[in-house]
Design an enzyme around this catalytic site. Structure first.
Site, PDB file in Angstrom:
ATOM      1  N   ASP A   1      49.140  44.972  34.063  1.00 38.76           N
ATOM      2  CA  ASP A   1      50.532  44.779  33.629  1.00 38.76           C
ATOM      3  C   ASP A   1      50.795  43.388  33.057  1.00 38.76           C
ATOM      4  O   ASP A   1      51.487  43.247  32.045  1.00 38.76           O
ATOM      5  CB  ASP A   1      51.471  44.987  34.826  1.00 38.76           C
ATOM      6  CG  ASP A   1      51.922  46.433  34.910  1.00 38.76           C
ATOM      7  OD1 ASP A   1      51.748  47.168  33.922  1.00 38.76           O
ATOM      8  OD2 ASP A   1      52.450  46.827  35.973  1.00 38.76           O
TER       9      ASP A   1
ATOM     10  N   ARG B   1      30.027  52.062  58.962  1.00 38.04           N
ATOM     11  CA  ARG B   1      30.081  53.181  59.901  1.00 38.04           C
ATOM     12  C   ARG B   1      28.785  53.270  60.722  1.00 38.04           C
ATOM     13  O   ARG B   1      28.822  53.529  61.919  1.00 38.04           O
ATOM     14  CB  ARG B   1      30.348  54.509  59.183  1.00 38.04           C
ATOM     15  CG  ARG B   1      30.598  55.647  60.162  1.00 38.04           C
ATOM     16  CD  ARG B   1      30.761  56.966  59.463  1.00 38.04           C
ATOM     17  NE  ARG B   1      32.052  57.143  58.798  1.00 38.04           N
ATOM     18  CZ  ARG B   1      33.185  57.433  59.430  1.00 38.04           C
ATOM     19  NH1 ARG B   1      33.202  57.556  60.734  1.00 38.04           N
ATOM     20  NH2 ARG B   1      34.302  57.603  58.745  1.00 38.04           N
TER      21      ARG B   1
ATOM     22  N   ASP C   1      42.947  48.326  40.697  1.00 37.84           N
ATOM     23  CA  ASP C   1      44.090  48.802  41.487  1.00 37.84           C
ATOM     24  C   ASP C   1      44.612  50.168  41.025  1.00 37.84           C
ATOM     25  O   ASP C   1      45.338  50.829  41.760  1.00 37.84           O
ATOM     26  CB  ASP C   1      45.246  47.785  41.408  1.00 37.84           C
ATOM     27  CG  ASP C   1      44.828  46.401  41.858  1.00 37.84           C
ATOM     28  OD1 ASP C   1      43.869  46.303  42.632  1.00 37.84           O
ATOM     29  OD2 ASP C   1      45.462  45.413  41.422  1.00 37.84           O
TER      30      ASP C   1
ATOM     31  N   ASP D   1      46.979  50.749  39.131  1.00 36.15           N
ATOM     32  CA  ASP D   1      48.432  50.720  39.305  1.00 36.15           C
ATOM     33  C   ASP D   1      49.207  50.557  37.991  1.00 36.15           C
ATOM     34  O   ASP D   1      50.296  49.986  37.975  1.00 36.15           O
ATOM     35  CB  ASP D   1      48.807  49.582  40.277  1.00 36.15           C
ATOM     36  CG  ASP D   1      48.379  48.213  39.744  1.00 36.15           C
ATOM     37  OD1 ASP D   1      47.608  48.159  38.755  1.00 36.15           O
ATOM     38  OD2 ASP D   1      48.816  47.200  40.307  1.00 36.15           O
TER      39      ASP D   1
ATOM     40  N   VAL E   1      34.883  48.166  21.549  1.00 42.28           N
ATOM     41  CA  VAL E   1      35.796  47.564  20.562  1.00 42.28           C
ATOM     42  C   VAL E   1      34.989  46.940  19.424  1.00 42.28           C
ATOM     43  O   VAL E   1      35.256  47.184  18.237  1.00 42.28           O
ATOM     44  CB  VAL E   1      36.725  46.515  21.242  1.00 42.28           C
ATOM     45  CG1 VAL E   1      37.457  45.665  20.206  1.00 42.28           C
ATOM     46  CG2 VAL E   1      37.736  47.216  22.155  1.00 42.28           C
TER      47      VAL E   1
ATOM     48  N   GLY F   1      42.691  39.986  36.682  1.00 46.29           N
ATOM     49  CA  GLY F   1      41.511  40.233  37.522  1.00 46.29           C
ATOM     50  C   GLY F   1      40.481  41.049  36.760  1.00 46.29           C
ATOM     51  O   GLY F   1      40.839  41.997  36.062  1.00 46.29           O
TER      52      GLY F   1
ATOM     53  N   GLY G   1      36.190  59.633  55.226  1.00 42.85           N
ATOM     54  CA  GLY G   1      36.632  60.352  56.427  1.00 42.85           C
ATOM     55  C   GLY G   1      37.224  59.407  57.457  1.00 42.85           C
ATOM     56  O   GLY G   1      36.881  59.449  58.643  1.00 42.85           O
TER      57      GLY G   1
ATOM     58  N   ARG H   1      32.275  46.130  24.306  1.00 39.41           N
ATOM     59  CA  ARG H   1      31.215  46.697  23.444  1.00 39.41           C
ATOM     60  C   ARG H   1      31.800  47.758  22.515  1.00 39.41           C
ATOM     61  O   ARG H   1      31.525  47.766  21.303  1.00 39.41           O
ATOM     62  CB  ARG H   1      30.131  47.302  24.328  1.00 39.41           C
ATOM     63  CG  ARG H   1      29.069  48.103  23.576  1.00 39.41           C
ATOM     64  CD  ARG H   1      28.089  48.670  24.590  1.00 39.41           C
ATOM     65  NE  ARG H   1      27.103  49.553  23.980  1.00 39.41           N
ATOM     66  CZ  ARG H   1      27.270  50.850  23.829  1.00 39.41           C
ATOM     67  NH1 ARG H   1      28.401  51.430  24.198  1.00 39.41           N
ATOM     68  NH2 ARG H   1      26.303  51.584  23.293  1.00 39.41           N
TER      69      ARG H   1
ATOM     70  N   MET I   1      41.249  46.160  48.664  1.00 37.68           N
ATOM     71  CA  MET I   1      42.195  45.580  47.699  1.00 37.68           C
ATOM     72  C   MET I   1      43.167  46.643  47.180  1.00 37.68           C
ATOM     73  O   MET I   1      43.220  47.755  47.678  1.00 37.68           O
ATOM     74  CB  MET I   1      41.435  44.945  46.548  1.00 37.68           C
ATOM     75  CG  MET I   1      40.929  43.560  46.852  1.00 37.68           C
ATOM     76  SD  MET I   1      40.252  42.791  45.361  1.00 37.68           S
ATOM     77  CE  MET I   1      40.125  41.097  45.907  1.00 37.68           C
TER      78      MET I   1
ATOM     79  N   ARG J   1      46.317  45.314  45.566  1.00 34.55           N
ATOM     80  CA  ARG J   1      47.548  44.550  45.393  1.00 34.55           C
ATOM     81  C   ARG J   1      48.719  45.249  46.086  1.00 34.55           C
ATOM     82  O   ARG J   1      48.650  45.429  47.301  1.00 34.55           O
ATOM     83  CB  ARG J   1      47.850  44.318  43.905  1.00 34.55           C
ATOM     84  CG  ARG J   1      48.700  43.086  43.661  1.00 34.55           C
ATOM     85  CD  ARG J   1      48.925  42.856  42.184  1.00 34.55           C
ATOM     86  NE  ARG J   1      47.756  42.355  41.520  1.00 34.55           N
ATOM     87  CZ  ARG J   1      47.449  41.071  41.381  1.00 34.55           C
ATOM     88  NH1 ARG J   1      48.249  40.155  41.871  1.00 34.55           N
ATOM     89  NH2 ARG J   1      46.380  40.691  40.753  1.00 34.55           N
TER      90      ARG J   1
ATOM     91  N   ARG K   1      44.078  33.872  34.431  1.00 34.30           N
ATOM     92  CA  ARG K   1      45.530  34.073  34.436  1.00 34.30           C
ATOM     93  C   ARG K   1      46.087  32.771  33.884  1.00 34.30           C
ATOM     94  O   ARG K   1      45.789  31.700  34.409  1.00 34.30           O
ATOM     95  CB  ARG K   1      46.033  34.365  35.853  1.00 34.30           C
ATOM     96  CG  ARG K   1      45.445  35.672  36.399  1.00 34.30           C
ATOM     97  CD  ARG K   1      46.087  36.101  37.712  1.00 34.30           C
ATOM     98  NE  ARG K   1      45.695  37.439  38.064  1.00 34.30           N
ATOM     99  CZ  ARG K   1      44.743  37.755  38.946  1.00 34.30           C
ATOM    100  NH1 ARG K   1      44.090  36.803  39.575  1.00 34.30           N
ATOM    101  NH2 ARG K   1      44.448  38.995  39.198  1.00 34.30           N
TER     102      ARG K   1
ATOM    103  N   HIS L   1      36.630  40.508  47.156  1.00 33.60           N
ATOM    104  CA  HIS L   1      36.240  40.536  45.740  1.00 33.60           C
ATOM    105  C   HIS L   1      34.956  41.303  45.467  1.00 33.60           C
ATOM    106  O   HIS L   1      34.653  41.566  44.303  1.00 33.60           O
ATOM    107  CB  HIS L   1      36.153  39.113  45.198  1.00 33.60           C
ATOM    108  CG  HIS L   1      37.499  38.478  45.073  1.00 33.60           C
ATOM    109  ND1 HIS L   1      38.147  37.927  46.142  1.00 33.60           N
ATOM    110  CD2 HIS L   1      38.332  38.347  44.014  1.00 33.60           C
ATOM    111  CE1 HIS L   1      39.325  37.467  45.743  1.00 33.60           C
ATOM    112  NE2 HIS L   1      39.457  37.709  44.461  1.00 33.60           N
TER     113      HIS L   1
ATOM    114  N   THR M   1      41.955  47.717  35.595  1.00 34.17           N
ATOM    115  CA  THR M   1      42.168  47.054  36.888  1.00 34.17           C
ATOM    116  C   THR M   1      41.691  47.987  37.990  1.00 34.17           C
ATOM    117  O   THR M   1      41.907  49.205  37.904  1.00 34.17           O
ATOM    118  CB  THR M   1      43.653  46.688  37.130  1.00 34.17           C
ATOM    119  OG1 THR M   1      43.857  46.477  38.546  1.00 34.17           O
ATOM    120  CG2 THR M   1      44.628  47.747  36.674  1.00 34.17           C
TER     121      THR M   1
HETATM  122  O1  F6P Z   1      44.431  43.143  40.497  1.00 34.44           O
HETATM  123  C1  F6P Z   1      43.125  43.142  40.965  1.00 34.44           C
HETATM  124  C2  F6P Z   1      43.020  42.404  42.268  1.00 34.44           C
HETATM  125  O2  F6P Z   1      41.669  42.418  42.667  1.00 34.44           O
HETATM  126  C3  F6P Z   1      43.914  42.907  43.379  1.00 34.44           C
HETATM  127  O3  F6P Z   1      43.408  44.063  44.004  1.00 34.44           O
HETATM  128  C4  F6P Z   1      43.989  41.712  44.284  1.00 34.44           C
HETATM  129  O4  F6P Z   1      45.186  41.720  45.031  1.00 34.44           O
HETATM  130  C5  F6P Z   1      43.973  40.566  43.296  1.00 34.44           C
HETATM  131  O5  F6P Z   1      43.407  41.053  42.097  1.00 34.44           O
HETATM  132  C6  F6P Z   1      43.191  39.368  43.760  1.00 34.44           C
HETATM  133  O6  F6P Z   1      43.353  38.362  42.818  1.00 34.44           O
HETATM  134  P1  F6P Z   1      42.480  37.032  42.770  1.00 34.44           P
HETATM  135  O7  F6P Z   1      41.179  37.374  42.133  1.00 34.44           O
HETATM  136  O8  F6P Z   1      43.291  36.112  41.936  1.00 34.44           O
HETATM  137  O9  F6P Z   1      42.294  36.583  44.175  1.00 34.44           O
END
Ligand code: F6P
Length: 333
Positions: free
Chosen positions: A109, A160, A133, A135, A29, A17, A191, A27, A175, A177, A78, A256, A131
């Site tokens: 990952d 709001r 996320d 994560d 790099v 993603g 809040g 840039r 989002m 994941r 991917r 997205h 990312t």
């Molecule tokens: O890993 C980034 C992310 O935006 C996640 O937050 C989300 O679950 C996933 O990718 C969405 O993936 P895609 O763009 O393949 O729908």
């Protein structure tokens, strides 16, 4: 891999993603490579580009004015074919054909798993975590997180306004994941009445019904429920709220939009440092590592180890959120 031969040409790719700040990494790099007298080739569409020999030379002009641009000029993908032995063989063949002495792989990952496979096949690699996320176990911070948080905060602030005017309940899905970093950070910053994250088991009665009721008793007439996508569906939560509390929430799935937009200052600055350190490692003869942030500094972690590392959400943030939301509901001022 200390003491390796001097690199003459490297490749950089973005995979998985996209995340705001990926262009800033590209840039950094390319520019750092020039600084060390190394040529830089942009591999397009992630690992698919390595398989299909889809590339572009990253000269100065190519990386000018991209520091503040969202997305990735190299595109991202991917790639299922790279999961196969044959696909990886083709990727190694492309590296040989293009004379690439190393690859900087930017992503999450999945990207690092791919990088590990490449390094096992003899291609020197460096990974950079990017990312929204946040994560990635080995790094406190991943590029794109701050920008995505700010985008989500901006959207929720707007929501709001209208929720307040109509005295409604909003259920917003963000989002992340399988992780709640984005939701919790955003929930604190807007809040929220309540935040649901995968790291904390949801007690619907306590975490939602009682919060809404307490807020209402304290005079609040609009409610903001933030749901991490990994904690459940916003539509399902809204349906249950309607059934139990008798109010009719409006659902917004931010989706997205959180991945787009210009990177924040934090993302541009950190991306630039990470890109620099990745190429510097190559120039100094090291490879096989992920560039990671630790307490404000940059460190290198072997990819294999990086992939086993876990990062836990700081649950004190959840406690803070609960304390502040609860006391706001009890004390009208
Ligand atoms: O890993 C980034 C992310 O935006 C996640 O937050 C989300 O679950 C996933 O990718 C969405 O993936 P895609 O763009 O393949 O729908």
């Amino acid at each position: 891999m200390e003491g390796a031969k001097k690199m003459k040409r490297i490749g950089v790719l973005t995979s998985g993603g996209d995340a705001p700040g990926m262009n800033a990494i590209i840039r950094a790099v390319a520019r750092t490579a020039m600084h060390f007298g190394i040529e830089c080739v942009g591999i397009r569409r992630g690992y698919a580009g390595l398989i299909n020999s889809d590339f572009v030379m990253l000269e100065t002009n190519m990386v000018r004015h991209i520091l503040g641009r969202g997305g990735t000029i190299l595109y991202t993908a991917r790639c299922d074919e790279f999961m196969t032995e044959k696909g990886r063989e083709k990727a190694v063949a492309t590296c040989k054909m293009l004379g690439l002495d190393g690859i900087v792989a930017v992503g999450g990952d999945g990207t690092f798993k791919g990088a590990l496979e490449l390094s096992r096949l003899g291609v020197p690699v460096m990974g950079i975590p990017a990312t929204i996320d946040n994560d990635i176990g080995c790094s406190n911070y991943t590029i794109g997180f701050d920008s995505a948080c700010n985008t989500a905060i901006d959207c929720i602030d707007k929501l709001r306004d209208t929720m307040q005017s109509h005295e409604r309940c909003s259920v917003v899905e963000v989002m992340g994941r399988h992780a709640g970093f984005l939701a919790l950070y955003v929930g604190i910053a807007v809040g929220a009445t309540s935040v649901l994250i995968p790291e904390h088991p949801v007690d619907f009665e306590q975490d939602i019904v009682q919060r809404i009721q307490n807020s209402r008793l304290a005079g609040v007439t609009h409610f903001m429920i933030v749901v991490a996508e990994g904690a459940g569906s916003a539509f399902e939560i809204a349906r249950k709220i309607k059934e139990t509390v008798g109010i009719d929430p409006r659902v917004t799935v931010l989706g997205h939009i959180q991945r787009g937009g210009a990177p924040t200052g934090r993302d541009r600055e950190t991306a630039t440092r990470m890109g620099y350190y990745a190429v510097r490692a190559f120039a100094e003869g090291r490879s096989g590592n992920v560039i990671a942030t630790r307490e404000g500094g940059i460190v290198e972690i072997p990819i294999e180890e990086a992939l086993t590392m876990k990062k836990h959400l700081q649950m004190d943030r959840y406690e803070i959120l609960e304390a502040i939301a609860a006391s706001g509901a009890i004390h009208k001022n």
